[in-house]
Design a protein around this motif. Structure first.
Motif, PDB file in Angstrom:
ATOM      1  N   ALA A  52      32.444 -23.323  16.766  1.00  0.00           N
ATOM      2  CA  ALA A  52      32.361 -23.604  15.331  1.00  0.00           C
ATOM      3  C   ALA A  52      31.113 -24.428  15.014  1.00  0.00           C
ATOM      4  N   ALA A  53      30.811 -25.410  15.868  1.00  0.00           N
ATOM      5  CA  ALA A  53      29.642 -26.265  15.637  1.00  0.00           C
ATOM      6  C   ALA A  53      28.349 -25.463  15.774  1.00  0.00           C
ATOM      7  N   ILE A  54      28.314 -24.540  16.730  1.00  0.00           N
ATOM      8  CA  ILE A  54      27.120 -23.708  16.922  1.00  0.00           C
ATOM      9  C   ILE A  54      26.897 -22.812  15.711  1.00  0.00           C
ATOM     10  N   LEU A  55      27.966 -22.173  15.224  1.00  0.00           N
ATOM     11  CA  LEU A  55      27.836 -21.280  14.066  1.00  0.00           C
ATOM     12  C   LEU A  55      27.448 -22.059  12.809  1.00  0.00           C
ATOM     13  N   ALA A  56      27.982 -23.265  12.657  1.00  0.00           N
ATOM     14  CA  ALA A  56      27.665 -24.078  11.486  1.00  0.00           C
ATOM     15  C   ALA A  56      26.210 -24.554  11.532  1.00  0.00           C
ATOM     16  N   THR A  57      25.674 -24.754  12.728  1.00  0.00           N
ATOM     17  CA  THR A  57      24.292 -25.216  12.881  1.00  0.00           C
ATOM     18  C   THR A  57      23.292 -24.082  12.666  1.00  0.00           C
ATOM     19  N   ASN A  58      23.787 -22.836  12.761  1.00  0.00           N
ATOM     20  CA  ASN A  58      22.933 -21.662  12.582  1.00  0.00           C
ATOM     21  C   ASN A  58      23.500 -20.779  11.469  1.00  0.00           C
ATOM     22  N   PRO A  59      23.472 -21.261  10.224  1.00  0.00           N
ATOM     23  CA  PRO A  59      24.172 -20.585   9.134  1.00  0.00           C
ATOM     24  C   PRO A  59      23.617 -19.206   8.774  1.00  0.00           C
ATOM     25  N   THR A  60      22.392 -18.887   9.221  1.00  0.00           N
ATOM     26  CA  THR A  60      21.831 -17.563   8.884  1.00  0.00           C
ATOM     27  C   THR A  60      22.182 -16.518   9.930  1.00  0.00           C
ATOM     28  N   LEU A  61      22.846 -16.932  11.014  1.00  0.00           N
ATOM     29  CA  LEU A  61      23.166 -16.005  12.101  1.00  0.00           C
ATOM     30  C   LEU A  61      24.635 -15.624  12.102  1.00  0.00           C
ATOM     31  N   ALA A  62      24.856 -14.306  12.263  1.00  0.00           N
ATOM     32  CA  ALA A  62      26.216 -13.804  12.470  1.00  0.00           C
ATOM     33  C   ALA A  62      26.529 -13.865  13.959  1.00  0.00           C
ATOM     34  N   PRO A  63      27.803 -13.844  14.327  1.00  0.00           N
ATOM     35  CA  PRO A  63      28.138 -13.909  15.757  1.00  0.00           C
ATOM     36  C   PRO A  63      27.424 -12.861  16.596  1.00  0.00           C
ATOM     37  N   THR A  64      27.168 -11.671  16.016  1.00  0.00           N
ATOM     38  CA  THR A  64      26.504 -10.609  16.786  1.00  0.00           C
ATOM     39  C   THR A  64      24.996 -10.838  16.929  1.00  0.00           C
ATOM     40  N   ASP A  65      24.454 -11.860  16.222  1.00  0.00           N
ATOM     41  CA  ASP A  65      23.032 -12.163  16.340  1.00  0.00           C
ATOM     42  C   ASP A  65      22.702 -12.953  17.599  1.00  0.00           C
ATOM     43  N   PHE A  66      23.715 -13.452  18.277  1.00  0.00           N
ATOM     44  CA  PHE A  66      23.483 -14.285  19.450  1.00  0.00           C
ATOM     45  C   PHE A  66      23.233 -13.399  20.663  1.00  0.00           C
ATOM     46  N   VAL A  67      21.974 -12.920  20.759  1.00  0.00           N
ATOM     47  CA  VAL A  67      21.565 -12.011  21.834  1.00  0.00           C
ATOM     48  C   VAL A  67      20.394 -12.619  22.588  1.00  0.00           C
ATOM     49  N   ALA A  68      20.155 -12.120  23.791  1.00  0.00           N
ATOM     50  CA  ALA A  68      19.086 -12.652  24.650  1.00  0.00           C
ATOM     51  C   ALA A  68      17.738 -12.618  23.926  1.00  0.00           C
ATOM     52  N   GLY A  69      16.993 -13.731  24.035  1.00  0.00           N
ATOM     53  CA  GLY A  69      15.663 -13.818  23.441  1.00  0.00           C
ATOM     54  C   GLY A  69      15.628 -14.516  22.098  1.00  0.00           C
ATOM     55  N   ARG A  70      16.773 -14.602  21.410  1.00  0.00           N
ATOM     56  CA  ARG A  70      16.760 -15.247  20.099  1.00  0.00           C
ATOM     57  C   ARG A  70      16.770 -16.767  20.258  1.00  0.00           C
ATOM     58  N   ILE A  71      16.090 -17.443  19.363  1.00  0.00           N
ATOM     59  CA  ILE A  71      16.110 -18.908  19.353  1.00  0.00           C
ATOM     60  C   ILE A  71      17.221 -19.375  18.418  1.00  0.00           C
ATOM     61  N   ILE A  72      18.060 -20.256  18.919  1.00  0.00           N
ATOM     62  CA  ILE A  72      19.094 -20.847  18.079  1.00  0.00           C
ATOM     63  C   ILE A  72      18.913 -22.358  18.072  1.00  0.00           C
ATOM     64  N   CYS A  73      19.654 -23.020  17.195  1.00  0.00           N
ATOM     65  CA  CYS A  73      19.626 -24.474  17.145  1.00  0.00           C
ATOM     66  C   CYS A  73      20.945 -25.009  17.675  1.00  0.00           C
ATOM     67  N   LEU A  74      20.842 -25.948  18.603  1.00  0.00           N
ATOM     68  CA  LEU A  74      22.052 -26.551  19.162  1.00  0.00           C
ATOM     69  C   LEU A  74      22.558 -27.641  18.235  1.00  0.00           C
ATOM     70  N   PRO A  75      23.859 -27.833  18.147  1.00  0.00           N
ATOM     71  CA  PRO A  75      24.430 -28.882  17.302  1.00  0.00           C
ATOM     72  C   PRO A  75      23.960 -30.266  17.760  1.00  0.00           C
ATOM     73  N   GLU A  76      23.966 -31.216  16.825  1.00  0.00           N
ATOM     74  CA  GLU A  76      23.506 -32.563  17.155  1.00  0.00           C
ATOM     75  C   GLU A  76      24.362 -33.206  18.252  1.00  0.00           C
ATOM     76  N   ASN A  77      25.654 -32.800  18.331  1.00  0.00           N
ATOM     77  CA  ASN A  77      26.520 -33.417  19.329  1.00  0.00           C
ATOM     78  C   ASN A  77      26.441 -32.716  20.680  1.00  0.00           C
ATOM     79  N   ALA A  78      25.568 -31.683  20.792  1.00  0.00           N
ATOM     80  CA  ALA A  78      25.454 -30.978  22.062  1.00  0.00           C
ATOM     81  C   ALA A  78      24.800 -31.879  23.087  1.00  0.00           C
ATOM     82  N   ILE A  79      25.239 -31.775  24.330  1.00  0.00           N
ATOM     83  CA  ILE A  79      24.668 -32.557  25.416  1.00  0.00           C
ATOM     84  C   ILE A  79      23.648 -31.669  26.132  1.00  0.00           C
ATOM     85  N   VAL A  80      22.362 -31.960  25.899  1.00  0.00           N
ATOM     86  CA  VAL A  80      21.281 -31.106  26.441  1.00  0.00           C
ATOM     87  C   VAL A  80      20.855 -31.619  27.810  1.00  0.00           C
TER      88      VAL A  80
END
Length: 237
Positions: A209-237
């Motif tokens: 839920a946090a990942i989808l909320a952080t990437n509001p322009t992306l649908a679940p099917t957009d999460f494919v290899a090569g795409r850049i996404i934004c990690l949630p602020e609470n993610a542990i990198v």
């Protein structure tokens, strides 16, 4: 005393200095005594004085790798080199017969051309490719070619003026479909082969839920290899 201030566009008006000879003047202006005498028929080769104004033929200087420059009041080799953006050593080398300590107003020297250094090769982040701009290519052409949002291209090339691209310039290209920067405090991440919402959430100790909320322009099917996404602020990198 000889006065000749109207020399015409093909000549340089020169005031003879104290002790100066016609031979020295000829050397100064890259001409000959014979040419000076021809330009000044009233000049007596044995009887001229300091303060006499004579006409000097403009020399046909051949600056094969630069341009001719007429010395102006206050000029020095250092200032001329600085004003033209060239090393002082290059200016001296282009004028081997000129004494830099005795420049005269109206003297003609050669200013060598500035050879621009090639831009350093683009240093792109992992997962990014390099694109060499072709003649006439603009940033919209590149966005269409690689299916990128403007923000994605601009962030990857922060020091580049996108409105002034030139042939041969190298740009960093984000993976196809990239939409650009992440908000402050959120880290970008390039999806790898086999990544899913579930595996990403588990790896960075966050939630789908946090990942989808952080990437509001992306649908679940957009999460494919090569795409850049934004990690949630609470993610542990």
């Amino acid at each position: 005393m000889m006065q000749n201030s109207d020399c015409g566009s093909n000549y340089i008006s020169h005031t003879i200095a104290k002790g100066q000879t016609l031979y020295e003047i000829a050397r100064q202006f890259n001409t000959t005594v014979a040419d000076i005498l021809a330009a000044n028929p009233a000049l007596d080769v044995q009887l001229y004085y300091a303060g006499d104004v004579i006409c000097i033929p403009r020399p046909g200087i051949s600056c094969a790798h630069g341009t001719a420059y007429t010395v102006r009041r206050g000029d020095s080799f250092y200032l001329i080199a600085q004003n033209h953006g060239i090393p002082l050593a290059n200016l001296l080398a282009a004028n081997p017969g000129v004494d830099p300590a005795r420049l005269q107003v109206g003297q003609i020297i050669c200013v060598p051309s500035v050879t621009p250094l090639p831009p350093p090769p683009a240093q792109c982040a992992a997962g990014y490719s390099v694109h060499r701009v072709t003649s006439g290519q603009t940033f919209p052409d590149i966005l269409v070619l690689y299916n990128l949002a403007y923000n994605a291209l601009a962030q990857a090339n922060a020091n580049v003026d996108m409105t002034r691209l030139y042939a041969g310039q190298e740009l960093c290209i984000a993976p196809s479909g990239s939409r650009g920067v992440c908000a402050t405090g959120k880290a970008p991440y390039v999806l790898g082969s086999g990544d899913t919402l579930s595996t990403i959430a588990s790896r960075f100790r966050t939630t789908i839920a946090a990942i989808l909320a952080t990437n509001p322009t992306l649908a679940p099917t957009d999460f494919v290899a090569g795409r850049i996404i934004c990690l949630p602020e609470n993610a542990i990198v």
